[in-house]
Scaffold this motif. Sequence first.
Motif, PDB file in Angstrom:
ATOM      1  N   GLN A 186       1.003  -1.467   0.120  1.00  0.00           N
ATOM      2  CA  GLN A 186       0.333  -0.117   0.290  1.00  0.00           C
ATOM      3  C   GLN A 186       0.567   1.032  -0.101  1.00  0.00           C
ATOM      4  N   TYR A 187       1.950   1.469   0.487  1.00  0.00           N
ATOM      5  CA  TYR A 187       3.139   1.777   0.725  1.00  0.00           C
ATOM      6  C   TYR A 187       3.834   2.451  -0.672  1.00  0.00           C
ATOM      7  N   ARG A 188       4.078   1.514  -1.568  1.00  0.00           N
ATOM      8  CA  ARG A 188       4.301   1.626  -2.095  1.00  0.00           C
ATOM      9  C   ARG A 188       3.376   2.333  -3.717  1.00  0.00           C
ATOM     10  N   TYR A 189       2.086   1.915  -3.720  1.00  0.00           N
ATOM     11  CA  TYR A 189       0.924   2.255  -4.188  1.00  0.00           C
ATOM     12  C   TYR A 189       1.089   3.966  -4.089  1.00  0.00           C
ATOM     13  N   LEU A 190       1.033   4.259  -2.176  1.00  0.00           N
ATOM     14  CA  LEU A 190       0.739   5.884  -2.634  1.00  0.00           C
ATOM     15  C   LEU A 190       1.892   6.749  -3.008  1.00  0.00           C
ATOM     16  N   LEU A 191       3.343   5.901  -2.276  1.00  0.00           N
ATOM     17  CA  LEU A 191       4.420   7.021  -2.454  1.00  0.00           C
ATOM     18  C   LEU A 191       4.263   6.556  -4.459  1.00  0.00           C
ATOM     19  N   GLU A 192       4.235   6.078  -5.331  1.00  0.00           N
ATOM     20  CA  GLU A 192       4.974   5.442  -6.553  1.00  0.00           C
ATOM     21  C   GLU A 192       3.285   6.629  -7.013  1.00  0.00           C
ATOM     22  N   ASP A 193       2.500   6.654  -6.727  1.00  0.00           N
ATOM     23  CA  ASP A 193       1.119   7.363  -7.016  1.00  0.00           C
ATOM     24  C   ASP A 193       1.384   8.887  -7.004  1.00  0.00           C
ATOM     25  N   SER A 194       2.252   9.553  -5.970  1.00  0.00           N
ATOM     26  CA  SER A 194       2.065  10.899  -5.353  1.00  0.00           C
ATOM     27  C   SER A 194       3.700  11.364  -5.590  1.00  0.00           C
ATOM     28  N   ARG A 195       4.529  10.199  -5.848  1.00  0.00           N
ATOM     29  CA  ARG A 195       6.308  10.894  -6.974  1.00  0.00           C
ATOM     30  C   ARG A 195       6.888  11.772  -5.490  1.00  0.00           C
ATOM     31  N   SER A 196       6.731  11.764  -4.515  1.00  0.00           N
ATOM     32  CA  SER A 196       7.529  12.047  -3.473  1.00  0.00           C
ATOM     33  C   SER A 196       8.810  12.066  -3.226  1.00  0.00           C
ATOM     34  N   LYS A 197       9.366  13.112  -3.178  1.00  0.00           N
ATOM     35  CA  LYS A 197      11.170  13.117  -3.057  1.00  0.00           C
ATOM     36  C   LYS A 197      12.209  12.210  -2.272  1.00  0.00           C
ATOM     37  N   ALA A 198      10.857  12.385  -1.596  1.00  0.00           N
ATOM     38  CA  ALA A 198      11.334  12.212   0.463  1.00  0.00           C
ATOM     39  C   ALA A 198      10.359  11.950   1.282  1.00  0.00           C
ATOM     40  N   VAL A 199      10.682  10.720   1.798  1.00  0.00           N
ATOM     41  CA  VAL A 199       9.871  10.174   2.744  1.00  0.00           C
ATOM     42  C   VAL A 199       9.996  10.351   4.647  1.00  0.00           C
ATOM     43  N   PHE A 200       9.401  10.805   4.856  1.00  0.00           N
ATOM     44  CA  PHE A 200       9.907  11.407   6.788  1.00  0.00           C
ATOM     45  C   PHE A 200       9.311   9.581   7.444  1.00  0.00           C
ATOM     46  N   ALA A 201       9.490   9.059   8.311  1.00  0.00           N
ATOM     47  CA  ALA A 201       8.967   8.010   8.547  1.00  0.00           C
ATOM     48  C   ALA A 201       9.163   7.837  10.047  1.00  0.00           C
ATOM     49  N   SER A 202       8.605   7.457  10.720  1.00  0.00           N
ATOM     50  CA  SER A 202       8.603   6.729  12.401  1.00  0.00           C
ATOM     51  C   SER A 202       9.547   5.919  12.573  1.00  0.00           C
ATOM     52  N   SER A 203      10.301   5.812  13.389  1.00  0.00           N
ATOM     53  CA  SER A 203      11.561   4.756  12.937  1.00  0.00           C
ATOM     54  C   SER A 203      10.546   3.437  13.279  1.00  0.00           C
ATOM     55  N   GLU A 204       9.795   3.154  13.806  1.00  0.00           N
ATOM     56  CA  GLU A 204       8.592   1.619  13.835  1.00  0.00           C
ATOM     57  C   GLU A 204       8.452   1.332  12.162  1.00  0.00           C
ATOM     58  N   PHE A 205       8.185   2.541  11.197  1.00  0.00           N
ATOM     59  CA  PHE A 205       7.739   2.179   9.926  1.00  0.00           C
ATOM     60  C   PHE A 205       9.106   2.029   8.967  1.00  0.00           C
ATOM     61  N   LEU A 206       9.657   2.130   9.402  1.00  0.00           N
ATOM     62  CA  LEU A 206      11.165   2.364   7.819  1.00  0.00           C
ATOM     63  C   LEU A 206      11.323   0.866   7.709  1.00  0.00           C
ATOM     64  N   PRO A 207      10.885  -0.185   8.075  1.00  0.00           N
ATOM     65  CA  PRO A 207      10.980  -1.433   7.417  1.00  0.00           C
ATOM     66  C   PRO A 207      10.167  -1.700   5.886  1.00  0.00           C
ATOM     67  N   ALA A 208       9.184  -1.223   6.505  1.00  0.00           N
ATOM     68  CA  ALA A 208       7.939  -0.534   5.638  1.00  0.00           C
ATOM     69  C   ALA A 208       7.862  -0.480   4.122  1.00  0.00           C
TER      70      ALA A 208
END
Length: 539
Positions: free
Chosen positions: A96-118
């Motif tokens: 699901q994250y891949r779909y949203l990151l690909e759809d939004s074409r985000s240049k950077a992601v800021f993620a709380s540490s526990e979400f980093l693996p996903a």
Amino acid sequence: MPLRDYNAAVDFVDRNVAEGRGGKIAFIDPQRSLSFGELGDAVARVGPMLARLGVEQENRIALVLKDTVDFPILFWGAIRAGIVPVLLNTRLNADQYRYLLEDSRSKAVFASSEFLPAIEEAAADLPHLRTIVAVGDAPPPTLQLAELLDAEHEGGAPAATCADDIAYWQYSSGTTGMPKGVMHVHSSPRVMAENAGRRIGYREDDVVFSAAKLFFAYGLGNAMFCTMGIGATSVLYPERPTAGSVFDTLQAHHPTMLFAVPTLYAAMLADPRSRTEALPDRLRLCVSAGEPLPAQVGLNWRNRFGRDIVNGVGSTEMGHLFLTNLPHAVEYGTSGVPVDGYRLRLVDESGDDVADGEIGELLVNGRSAAAGYWNQRDKTRTTFVGEWTRTGDKYHRRVDGVYTYCGRTDDIFKVSGIWVSPFEIEQALMSHPKVLEAAVIPAEDVDGLVKPKAFVVLSCCAEVDPGTLFEELKDHVKSAIGPWKYPRWIQIMDDLPKTSSGKLQRYLLREMTPGGVDATENTRAGRVVYGRAAAGSGR
């Protein structure tokens, strides 16, 4: 507000400092608190930090963040620099994250540490994504937000943006398909703060606790826009809220306002602590939105705690609340009256206005409406029709202007030629002491006739006799709302399938229901079928 040149972060952050609130606490989480002055300093350093990461004005960055003080820092810091934060649900999987990151074409992601693996799994080989930054501790060589901000010794100037520039995105909850990127402009937060904030009655001395998360439009309006719009304080809770954690937070911080979804209010009432726990004396207002508030939940809350729950209606497309009960004139079972600044219409399938007392689709007109959906032209044209936004919800309006929710446009169905609202049946079922939650869908019997089928979660774990329970609930619904509306089948569930923001996923219940349900077979079993929620229910 200037007609054209306007930066929302300058208004919501810099203005609070300029008006003398620099030393006042803006946000509190379990680890730290942040004054308006400290927030302003950190927000000003986000722009230069993003520039060093190669993120330019009008680029997008994805935020996958828990509710901590880092959320407003990054959210307003990006907006101040003319960069668009894209708020992502924190309860998704890598696909699901891949779909949203690909759809939004985000240049950077800021993620709380526990979400980093996903996030790292989702980001593999995405062409537009350049950087992943951990918010919290992370092993090298992962970049960390705290270190990057510490390296910036001076804040940058705010970007020259206009009121109609895109400020931030949220994704629709995806109750019927893949989420859509909803684009909001710089001027929208001020509209929400002034309109909904005035209706709810925010004050500068308020301490607000929103159990609804900041990535969710309801939570963003509660705990960010309306609080900062007037200079109030927000209490943030990073984890998924439970009845126990809400009770704990209320006792620790004594907020003056509580915002939650109906499911959480019901869970608090069902929790053993509700029998002995008292709400803080300072808590003057409880508000519900995100899904319709069942009347029985509100009545039970009032009877137990001596406070009403103000029921409100909003949407991701409108940004926040546009229809609510009046805080000092709550009428359970209704959605109230339009918030100042919004106009509402009810229309039939031809787009013509319906008369008072008739059911129609709700359309909303207000200046907080989104600019549209990202890369979804057909859906944008269908939803945003001139100055009006289609909600997809069915309502009826009384002659005194009070609106009552009837269900989603595709949830309403006819029984014996008469329109039936599933929400009305659900409320009737939930007014029975043995029912905690209920959901109703149309189902066909073996003759192809459409009748109501109910899914219920019981309020206790005691054994029940299926036949006796069915007769009890059938007679209860008949006497409450009409003899033709009772459910012909009732399926007992451990839980109901919902999105991560708490919205019921009826389509999963429909998928569990084959066509041509055999009423004769169910009669022998009291028409009660035992079952569990479908896989992937989100709960």
